[in-house]
Scaffold this active site. Structure first.
Site, short mmCIF file in Angstrom:
data_model
loop_
_atom_site.label_atom_id
_atom_site.label_comp_id
_atom_site.label_asym_id
_atom_site.label_seq_id
_atom_site.Cartn_x
_atom_site.Cartn_y
_atom_site.Cartn_z
N VAL A 14 35.05 -21.32 4.43
CA VAL A 14 33.72 -20.83 3.59
C VAL A 14 32.90 -21.04 5.91
O VAL A 14 32.80 -20.87 6.59
CB VAL A 14 32.78 -22.03 3.82
CG1 VAL A 14 31.56 -21.86 3.68
CG2 VAL A 14 32.84 -21.75 2.25
N ARG A 39 44.41 -32.72 12.02
CA ARG A 39 45.63 -32.10 11.55
C ARG A 39 45.13 -30.62 12.65
O ARG A 39 46.44 -30.25 12.49
CB ARG A 39 45.08 -31.58 9.98
CG ARG A 39 45.65 -32.51 8.84
CD ARG A 39 45.66 -32.15 7.89
NE ARG A 39 43.84 -32.02 7.33
CZ ARG A 39 43.43 -32.89 6.33
NH1 ARG A 39 43.67 -33.66 6.80
NH2 ARG A 39 42.00 -32.27 5.80
N CYS A 130 27.84 -22.16 -5.02
CA CYS A 130 28.06 -20.67 -5.00
C CYS A 130 27.63 -19.85 -5.85
O CYS A 130 26.60 -18.78 -6.15
CB CYS A 130 29.68 -20.35 -5.01
SG CYS A 130 30.88 -21.26 -5.02
N HIS A 242 31.86 -13.87 -6.99
CA HIS A 242 32.15 -14.34 -8.24
C HIS A 242 31.46 -13.35 -9.11
O HIS A 242 29.82 -12.69 -8.61
CB HIS A 242 30.52 -15.71 -7.80
CG HIS A 242 31.72 -16.88 -7.38
ND1 HIS A 242 33.75 -16.93 -7.33
CD2 HIS A 242 31.29 -18.08 -6.69
CE1 HIS A 242 33.90 -18.69 -6.89
NE2 HIS A 242 32.72 -19.27 -7.09
#
Ligand SMILES: NC(=O)c1ccc[n+]([C@@H]2O[C@H](COP(=O)([O-])OP(=O)(O)OC[C@H]3O[C@@H](n4cnc5c(N)ncnc54)[C@H](OP(=O)(O)O)[C@@H]3O)[C@@H](O)[C@H]2O)c1
Length: 341
Positions: A14, A39, A130, A242
């Site tokens: 995203v 990280r 979403c 989706h």
């Protein structure tokens, strides 16, 4: 006016899309900062042609940042969104952490842009799930015309909805099957390649999953608390996009033809609905697009005043990054500019 924007979770699926969309839509930025966990220190992400060095969220001072777009999970938003807001940034959050808080507006600009004004209470604006975002874009114009009583929705949700790890798992399992390697399952509970899984997010006491509950609760908060909605959310082996099969029961009569005309004019919606082979949208075709596509509009004669639809959108765009940038656009145009004037 131009704004200093921080993207929190900039290395995620995203976050990267947020950077793309800020650039594509020429959001007026004076500076863009890419933040992620420790990280990612030293990694680079792109803002247009420009490379941005990723900085660690925990070392970042939000003073001087106007807008912070968060997409780094609920725990990160729970801890860091209030800190960013206290340092003067307006937070637009993609996680589920703040969505149902009473003093945090939950926004889909095509539906309830005016509610953005409530951001002053906490300095946080939430982006919906979403699946909810694309659904309410399609429901809103129909609700305005014929008042929705009840919605039954089944979702077909892509693996990118589960982040980078979901994408990698589908890719690896698919390759493994072709070369007869063992299948590794980490992100999903069952094999996702060449399969579908009727389970997204955690189970709740009543047997629904949290993803299904989110669609119900968020639709009420964004569109109308009177709408009853029941959902079955399913993960499918699609990378982006989706899809939703939606049955709607209205108070007033509405024909399929009328619904098609209303949707064709509705903001953020594109109707692609020919009653012939291929005369409908599939997720592969919607990936990379801004619109919520509606196909297969027909009358559902099993209930009074019923319609059935097929609704598809890019979950990383309208379902997340685009919606967040659209909120930022309204915020800048209606609120921050005024504040600065
Ligand atoms: N994917 C979707 O369709 C979608 C739609 C709506 C909402 N959302 C929400 O958006 C958020 C991100 O989702 P995603 O799909 O982009 O996930 P993702 O690909 O797994 O990316 C997660 C991002 O969060 C960062 N992050 C994780 N822990 C962090 C920490 N402690 N401090 C700072 N950054 C941290 C990661 O940084 P590192 O790389 O450094 O670990 C990475 O940039 C989630 O809250 C999700 O629910 C996703």
């Amino acid at each position: 006016m131009s704004y200093k924007v921080a993207v929190v979770g900039a290395t995620g699926v995203v976050g990267r899309e947020m950077l793309n969309i800020l650039h594509e839509r020429k959001f007026p930025v004076s500076e863009v900062v890419a933040l992620a966990s420790r990280r990612s220190l030293g990694k680079e992400v792109f803002f247009g042609d420009k490379r941005l060095k990723v900085q660690a969220l925990e070392d970042f001072d939000f003073r001087g940042t106007d807008i912070a777009l968060f997409s780094a999970g609920g725990a990160t938003s729970g801890e860091w969104a209030p800190k960013a807001a206290a340092q003067g940034a307006v937070v637009i959050d993609n996680s589920s952490f703040w969505r149902m808080h009473e003093d945090v507006p939950l926004i889909v600009p095509e539906v309830n842009a005016d509610a953005i004004a409530g951001y002053t209470r906490r300095g946080i604006i939430a982006n919906p799930n979403c699946s909810t975002a694309q659904l309410v874009v399609a429901l809103k114009p129909l609700h305005d015309r014929a008042r929705i009583k009840r919605v039954v929705v089944s979702t077909y949700q892509s693996v990118s909805g589960a982040g980078n790890d979901g994408v990698v798992e589908l890719e690896r399992q698919t390759k493994a099957i072709f070369v007869n390697d063992p299948i590794e399952k980490k992100k999903f509970t069952k094999q996702i390649a060449f399969n579908v899984i009727p389970h997204i997010d955690v189970f709740m006491e009543d047997g629904f999953t949290k993803e299904e509950w989110k669609m119900m609760a968020e639709t009420k908060k964004i569109l109308d608390p009177k709408i009853k909605l029941t959902a079955t959310c399913v993960r499918v082996p699609v990378f982006i996009g989706h899809s939703e099969a939606v049955n709607i029961e209205f108070e007033d009569a509405i024909t399929a033809e009328e619904a098609r005309d209303i949707l064709a004019e509705a903001p953020g919606v594109q109707v692609l609905d020919r009653r012939e082979p291929g005369g409908y949208i599939t997720p592969l075709e919607c990936a990379g697009d801004y619109n919520t596509f509606v196909s297969r509009i027909r009358e559902d004669i099993t209930v009074e005043n019923g319609l059935a639809l097929w609704v598809v959108s890019d979950n990383l765009r309208k379902g997340a990054a685009l919606n967040a940038v659209q909120i930022a656009e309204v915020l800048a145009a209606r609120h921050l500019k005024k504040q600065a004037a």
